[in-house]
Write a protein that holds these residues in place. Structure first.
Motif, PDB file in Angstrom:
ATOM      1  N   VAL A 196     -14.204  69.901  53.301  1.00 24.04           N
ATOM      2  CA  VAL A 196     -13.984  68.462  53.435  1.00 24.04           C
ATOM      3  C   VAL A 196     -12.946  68.227  54.531  1.00 24.04           C
ATOM      4  O   VAL A 196     -11.891  68.874  54.543  1.00 24.04           O
ATOM      5  N   THR A 197     -13.226  67.308  55.445  1.00 20.71           N
ATOM      6  CA  THR A 197     -12.294  67.002  56.533  1.00 20.71           C
ATOM      7  C   THR A 197     -11.369  65.865  56.130  1.00 20.71           C
ATOM      8  O   THR A 197     -11.821  64.811  55.682  1.00 20.71           O
ATOM      9  N   LEU A 198     -10.093  66.083  56.284  1.00 20.79           N
ATOM     10  CA  LEU A 198      -9.070  65.084  55.997  1.00 20.79           C
ATOM     11  C   LEU A 198      -8.521  64.578  57.319  1.00 20.79           C
ATOM     12  O   LEU A 198      -8.071  65.365  58.155  1.00 20.79           O
ATOM     13  N   SER A 199      -8.542  63.258  57.504  1.00 18.98           N
ATOM     14  CA  SER A 199      -8.133  62.696  58.796  1.00 18.98           C
ATOM     15  C   SER A 199      -7.057  61.638  58.614  1.00 18.98           C
ATOM     16  O   SER A 199      -6.617  61.343  57.495  1.00 18.98           O
ATOM     17  N   ASN A 200      -6.626  61.072  59.753  1.00 17.11           N
ATOM     18  CA  ASN A 200      -5.568  60.048  59.784  1.00 17.11           C
ATOM     19  C   ASN A 200      -4.270  60.543  59.150  1.00 17.11           C
ATOM     20  O   ASN A 200      -3.563  59.796  58.466  1.00 17.11           O
ATOM     21  N   LEU A 201      -3.956  61.808  59.341  1.00 12.77           N
ATOM     22  CA  LEU A 201      -2.720  62.379  58.820  1.00 12.77           C
ATOM     23  C   LEU A 201      -1.568  62.043  59.761  1.00 12.77           C
ATOM     24  O   LEU A 201      -1.719  62.030  60.982  1.00 12.77           O
ATOM     25  N   GLU A 202      -0.403  61.778  59.195  1.00  8.58           N
ATOM     26  CA  GLU A 202       0.766  61.415  59.988  1.00  8.58           C
ATOM     27  C   GLU A 202       1.447  62.665  60.531  1.00  8.58           C
ATOM     28  O   GLU A 202       1.236  63.784  60.046  1.00  8.58           O
ATOM     29  N   GLN A 203       2.318  62.460  61.508  1.00  9.69           N
ATOM     30  CA  GLN A 203       3.092  63.563  62.071  1.00  9.69           C
ATOM     31  C   GLN A 203       4.190  63.972  61.097  1.00  9.69           C
ATOM     32  O   GLN A 203       4.477  63.268  60.134  1.00  9.69           O
ATOM     33  N   LEU A 204       4.794  65.135  61.358  1.00  9.80           N
ATOM     34  CA  LEU A 204       5.883  65.632  60.509  1.00  9.80           C
ATOM     35  C   LEU A 204       7.105  64.735  60.701  1.00  9.80           C
ATOM     36  O   LEU A 204       7.830  64.854  61.687  1.00  9.80           O
ATOM     37  N   THR A 205       7.324  63.840  59.733  1.00 18.44           N
ATOM     38  CA  THR A 205       8.457  62.923  59.808  1.00 18.44           C
ATOM     39  C   THR A 205       9.647  63.502  59.068  1.00 18.44           C
ATOM     40  O   THR A 205       9.476  64.237  58.086  1.00 18.44           O
ATOM     41  N   PRO A 206      10.868  63.200  59.478  1.00 18.30           N
ATOM     42  CA  PRO A 206      12.060  63.730  58.807  1.00 18.30           C
ATOM     43  C   PRO A 206      12.114  63.312  57.340  1.00 18.30           C
ATOM     44  O   PRO A 206      11.765  62.186  56.987  1.00 18.30           O
ATOM     45  N   ALA A 207      12.539  64.231  56.480  1.00 16.80           N
ATOM     46  CA  ALA A 207      12.726  63.936  55.062  1.00 16.80           C
ATOM     47  C   ALA A 207      14.198  63.678  54.801  1.00 16.80           C
ATOM     48  O   ALA A 207      15.063  64.008  55.611  1.00 16.80           O
ATOM     49  N   SER A 208      14.489  63.077  53.632  1.00 17.67           N
ATOM     50  CA  SER A 208      15.865  62.743  53.277  1.00 17.67           C
ATOM     51  C   SER A 208      16.142  63.144  51.838  1.00 17.67           C
ATOM     52  O   SER A 208      15.292  63.728  51.159  1.00 17.67           O
ATOM     53  N   GLU A 209      17.326  62.818  51.354  1.00 21.00           N
ATOM     54  CA  GLU A 209      17.746  63.232  50.022  1.00 21.00           C
ATOM     55  C   GLU A 209      16.852  62.660  48.927  1.00 21.00           C
ATOM     56  O   GLU A 209      16.677  63.273  47.880  1.00 21.00           O
ATOM     57  N   ASN A 210      16.292  61.489  49.174  1.00 19.34           N
ATOM     58  CA  ASN A 210      15.446  60.859  48.157  1.00 19.34           C
ATOM     59  C   ASN A 210      13.976  61.243  48.298  1.00 19.34           C
ATOM     60  O   ASN A 210      13.108  60.587  47.752  1.00 19.34           O
ATOM     61  N   SER A 211      13.702  62.324  49.028  1.00 15.07           N
ATOM     62  CA  SER A 211      12.323  62.740  49.288  1.00 15.07           C
ATOM     63  C   SER A 211      11.934  63.940  48.437  1.00 15.07           C
ATOM     64  O   SER A 211      12.753  64.818  48.140  1.00 15.07           O
ATOM     65  N   LEU A 212      10.662  63.970  48.071  1.00 16.33           N
ATOM     66  CA  LEU A 212      10.035  65.134  47.465  1.00 16.33           C
ATOM     67  C   LEU A 212       8.935  65.597  48.409  1.00 16.33           C
ATOM     68  O   LEU A 212       8.031  64.835  48.731  1.00 16.33           O
ATOM     69  N   VAL A 213       9.032  66.828  48.869  1.00 15.16           N
ATOM     70  CA  VAL A 213       8.025  67.397  49.765  1.00 15.16           C
ATOM     71  C   VAL A 213       7.136  68.326  48.943  1.00 15.16           C
ATOM     72  O   VAL A 213       7.622  69.291  48.341  1.00 15.16           O
ATOM     73  N   VAL A 214       5.841  68.041  48.888  1.00 15.08           N
ATOM     74  CA  VAL A 214       4.887  68.848  48.131  1.00 15.08           C
ATOM     75  C   VAL A 214       4.053  69.679  49.109  1.00 15.08           C
ATOM     76  O   VAL A 214       3.473  69.132  50.050  1.00 15.08           O
ATOM     77  N   VAL A 215       4.012  70.990  48.873  1.00 15.39           N
ATOM     78  CA  VAL A 215       3.270  71.917  49.734  1.00 15.39           C
ATOM     79  C   VAL A 215       2.078  72.455  48.943  1.00 15.39           C
ATOM     80  O   VAL A 215       2.219  73.409  48.170  1.00 15.39           O
ATOM     81  N   PRO A 216       0.888  71.863  49.091  1.00 22.75           N
ATOM     82  CA  PRO A 216      -0.289  72.371  48.380  1.00 22.75           C
ATOM     83  C   PRO A 216      -0.693  73.742  48.911  1.00 22.75           C
ATOM     84  O   PRO A 216      -0.359  74.127  50.035  1.00 22.75           O
ATOM     85  N   GLY A 217      -1.458  74.460  48.100  1.00 22.36           N
ATOM     86  CA  GLY A 217      -1.892  75.783  48.490  1.00 22.36           C
ATOM     87  C   GLY A 217      -2.950  75.755  49.584  1.00 22.36           C
ATOM     88  O   GLY A 217      -3.646  74.763  49.785  1.00 22.36           O
ATOM     89  N   VAL A 218      -3.037  76.861  50.294  1.00 28.86           N
ATOM     90  CA  VAL A 218      -4.063  77.053  51.327  1.00 28.86           C
ATOM     91  C   VAL A 218      -4.720  78.412  51.080  1.00 28.86           C
ATOM     92  O   VAL A 218      -4.300  79.167  50.203  1.00 28.86           O
ATOM     93  N   LYS A 219      -5.758  78.726  51.846  1.00 26.74           N
ATOM     94  CA  LYS A 219      -6.350  80.059  51.768  1.00 26.74           C
ATOM     95  C   LYS A 219      -5.267  81.106  52.019  1.00 26.74           C
ATOM     96  O   LYS A 219      -4.422  80.936  52.908  1.00 26.74           O
ATOM     97  N   TYR A 220      -5.308  82.198  51.249  1.00 26.14           N
ATOM     98  CA  TYR A 220      -4.230  83.179  51.331  1.00 26.14           C
ATOM     99  C   TYR A 220      -4.056  83.721  52.746  1.00 26.14           C
ATOM    100  O   TYR A 220      -2.929  83.924  53.215  1.00 26.14           O
ATOM    101  N   ALA A 221      -5.150  83.941  53.460  1.00 24.59           N
ATOM    102  CA  ALA A 221      -5.054  84.473  54.827  1.00 24.59           C
ATOM    103  C   ALA A 221      -4.252  83.535  55.720  1.00 24.59           C
ATOM    104  O   ALA A 221      -3.556  83.991  56.639  1.00 24.59           O
ATOM    105  N   ALA A 222      -4.328  82.222  55.446  1.00 17.67           N
ATOM    106  CA  ALA A 222      -3.603  81.258  56.279  1.00 17.67           C
ATOM    107  C   ALA A 222      -2.100  81.337  56.062  1.00 17.67           C
ATOM    108  O   ALA A 222      -1.319  80.922  56.929  1.00 17.67           O
ATOM    109  N   THR A 223      -1.660  81.880  54.931  1.00 11.91           N
ATOM    110  CA  THR A 223      -0.211  81.990  54.681  1.00 11.91           C
ATOM    111  C   THR A 223       0.435  83.079  55.532  1.00 11.91           C
ATOM    112  O   THR A 223       1.660  83.136  55.623  1.00 11.91           O
ATOM    113  N   GLU A 224      -0.376  83.935  56.115  1.00 14.47           N
ATOM    114  CA  GLU A 224       0.168  85.026  56.929  1.00 14.47           C
ATOM    115  C   GLU A 224       0.369  84.627  58.385  1.00 14.47           C
ATOM    116  O   GLU A 224       0.882  85.415  59.177  1.00 14.47           O
ATOM    117  N   ARG A 225      -0.033  83.396  58.729  1.00 10.34           N
ATOM    118  CA  ARG A 225       0.154  82.940  60.110  1.00 10.34           C
ATOM    119  C   ARG A 225       0.549  81.446  60.115  1.00 10.34           C
ATOM    120  O   ARG A 225      -0.086  80.615  60.758  1.00 10.34           O
TER     121      ARG A 225
END
Length: 554
Positions: free
Chosen positions: A123-152
């Motif tokens: 499934v293609t996900l589009s209209n994603l925003e750029q990496l914006t700065p986070a702050s103290e009141n932010s929660l950053v969630v990192v979903p999983g990816v294919k294991y091979a992608a974690t090596e690069r």
């Protein structure tokens, strides 16, 4: 067993280095007050005030700090990377979106190094925003990816995550997302987890991390990691509950049709899955009906009609397929529902019992303890399996637990909670087995003051220093008596105006630590300071260790 050595005073605090009943330097004479009465036995009408403050074994080596509260999280940022696992992203995203549907609480963003990303499922996900700065009141969630992608992993991603953490944001990972967080160095010295099939890989690639298996999610300071796929929803619900209370979290769970909301210390299993590994369609239909109607008492004839077989044949095949009887399975379903409902502060035990199909609260309590406990190993058998540790082993274990204590204290500071832990000398004595049974309590954090009608939190950390594990261990918190000799005596003398909360049945692995966390509602009582107790115990009232804490109703 903790000791009380001087008269009651309002606003007392639990100090570092508490004496234990099993310490050899406490005499029987010291266990009574100036009038010769045992502490906690002179109660009077106001029994909750019978518990007196505890005296420190030695002065604190450093002054108590005033702990400030962090800003509440009101911004959730999902990091969407190439080959992202759809459910790792969609589950937590849906949970926070449902919380917003009830009432606007979070600003939700999806960011990436690309404006368009292909998921692992195509499934293609589009209209994603750029990496914006986070702050103290932010929660950053990192979903999983294919294991091979974690090596690069893209260097921009690791730098952005590190900057977000340095800015005060909380970082949460789902499944293999923990490998991406690990490349930032944020897992070093911290407890974490990932999908069960990648536990060994995580420990191998990040040897400085304390990787825990059989956990749904683990929180260590501002780093949160969850196991595979659906556990990301459990993690999101827990974070919503921590900030907005169990009522909001339960509303979100109901909206998502998440029947059971599990906590982080529970294993990566469920009563709804453990007995479903067979291939008998008739038994599956009966199980589905029992899960959907836990409050209804169905006759065996009705269940036989649902299964399409005779009552006698159903009874035989159900046990053959699941390993338990129909009655035992139905009771487990009801108890699992009761465990979920007890997080709702608006429900009494009687109301919970009725919703779960029990006749009254007494039957619920009886069945709860009957199913929840099992006979532990005889003490002499446990002692026979112990071995004397060398001083090098003791030093190594003490150093490891001290790191855990530092992380726990940091987390307590972030949450604005009071904190207590054993000092190095006491810790070494307990690791050697000189001053207590095993397992033992080495740290606790708690809400020291809150308004009537609000929720309070409590966490206690338990260490098993032995080379053998302990099955069917529980942690219970309650209010009332400040001194007792067994778990049974404590339970009888508790103050019933306060809630009493127990953990699930737990297995403590050899040479490991585990933290148990609770949230409970504060009753409508007079303002003042009340004494709480925390027990580590097993069947028959066997008391491994206990500690106390104070909370002030404002």
């Amino acid at each position: 067993m903790r000791r009380d050595h001087h008269p009651h005073c309002r606003g007392s605090r639990l100090r570092s280095g508490l004496r234990a009943r099993c310490h050899a330097d406490i005499s029987d004479r010291e266990s009574s007050d100036r009038r010769g009465n045992l502490h906690g036995c002179s109660g009077g009408a106001n029994a909750v005030r019978s518990a007196r403050p505890l005296r420190p074994h030695r002065p604190r080596t450093r002054p108590r700090r005033r702990i400030g509260r962090r800003r509440p999280i009101d911004r959730v940022i999902f990091l969407v990377l190439p080959t992202v696992e759809i459910l790792d992203l969609a589950g937590p995203l849906q949970a926070f979106a449902e919380a917003n549907a009830l009432s606007p609480r979070y600003a939700i963003k999806t960011v990436s190094t690309h404006t368009k990303v292909d998921s692992a499922q195509g499934v293609t996900l589009s209209n994603l925003e750029q990496l914006t700065p986070a702050s103290e009141n932010s929660l950053v969630v990192v979903p999983g990816v294919k294991y091979a992608a974690t090596e690069r992993t893209d260097r921009r991603v690791t730098e952005w995550l590190r900057d977000a953490y340095d800015a005060g944001a909380t970082i949460a990972s789902v499944c293999t997302g923990s490998f991406i967080v690990g490349q930032t160095g944020l897992l070093d010295g911290r407890r974490c987890t990932t999908h069960w099939s990648r536990i060994k890989d995580l420990a191998r690639r990040f040897p400085r991390a304390h990787v825990l298996d059989d956990r749904l999610f683990v929180r260590d300071g501002r780093i949160v990691s969850s196991a595979g796929i659906v556990s990301g929803i459990d993690m999101a619900l827990a974070m919503i509950e921590a900030q907005h209370g169990p009522l909001v979290a339960s509303q979100v769970a109901r909206e998502m049709v998440v029947y059971i909301r599990r906590d982080g210390s529970q294993g990566q299993s469920s009563i709804y899955l453990d007995f479903r590994t067979h291939m008998n369609p008739g038994v599956h239909r009966v199980q589905d009906w029992l899960i959907q109607n836990p409050q209804t008492k169905a006759s065996l004839e009705k269940l036989a009609d649902i299964s399409g077989m005779s009552a006698r044949n159903l009874t035989r095949l159900f046990r053959q397929a699941t390993g338990v009887s129909i009655k035992a399975y139905a009771t487990r379903i009801r108890l699992e529902l009761a465990r979920t409902l007890r997080s709702d502060p608006t429900l009494s035990m009687e109301a919970i019992a009725r919703r779960c199909g029990f006749s009254d609260a007494r039957q619920l309590r009886r069945l709860w303890h009957g199913f929840a406990v099992a006979r532990p190993l005889p003490l002499r058998s446990v002692m026979a399996m112990k071995r004397k540790k060398s001083e090098e082993d003791v030093r190594r274990e003490v150093a490891q637990v001290k790191k855990e204590i530092e992380a726990l204290e940091e987390r307590a500071e972030e949450l604005g909670q009071s904190f207590w832990s054993l000092d190095e000398v006491q810790l070494a004595r307990k690791v050697r087995g000189e001053t207590s049974k095993s397992p033992f309590i080495f740290a606790q954090s708690w809400t020291s003051g809150a308004f009537v009608g609000s929720n309070a939190s409590y966490s206690v950390s338990v260490r098993n220093p032995d080379p053998t594990g302990y099955s069917f261990v529980y942690v219970t918190i309650f209010f009332g008596l400040g001194d007792f000799f067994s778990a049974d005596q404590a339970w009888i003398g508790r103050d019933t105006r306060w809630p009493a909360v127990s953990s699930d049945r737990t297995f403590l692995s050899p040479n490991t630590s585990q933290t148990f966390s609770f949230t409970y509602p504060l009753p409508s009582l007079l303002r003042g300071t009340y004494n709480g107790n925390s027990l580590v115990w097993s069947r028959g009232g066997t008391l491994f260790d206990r500690t106390s804490f104070d909370i002030k109703l404002l």
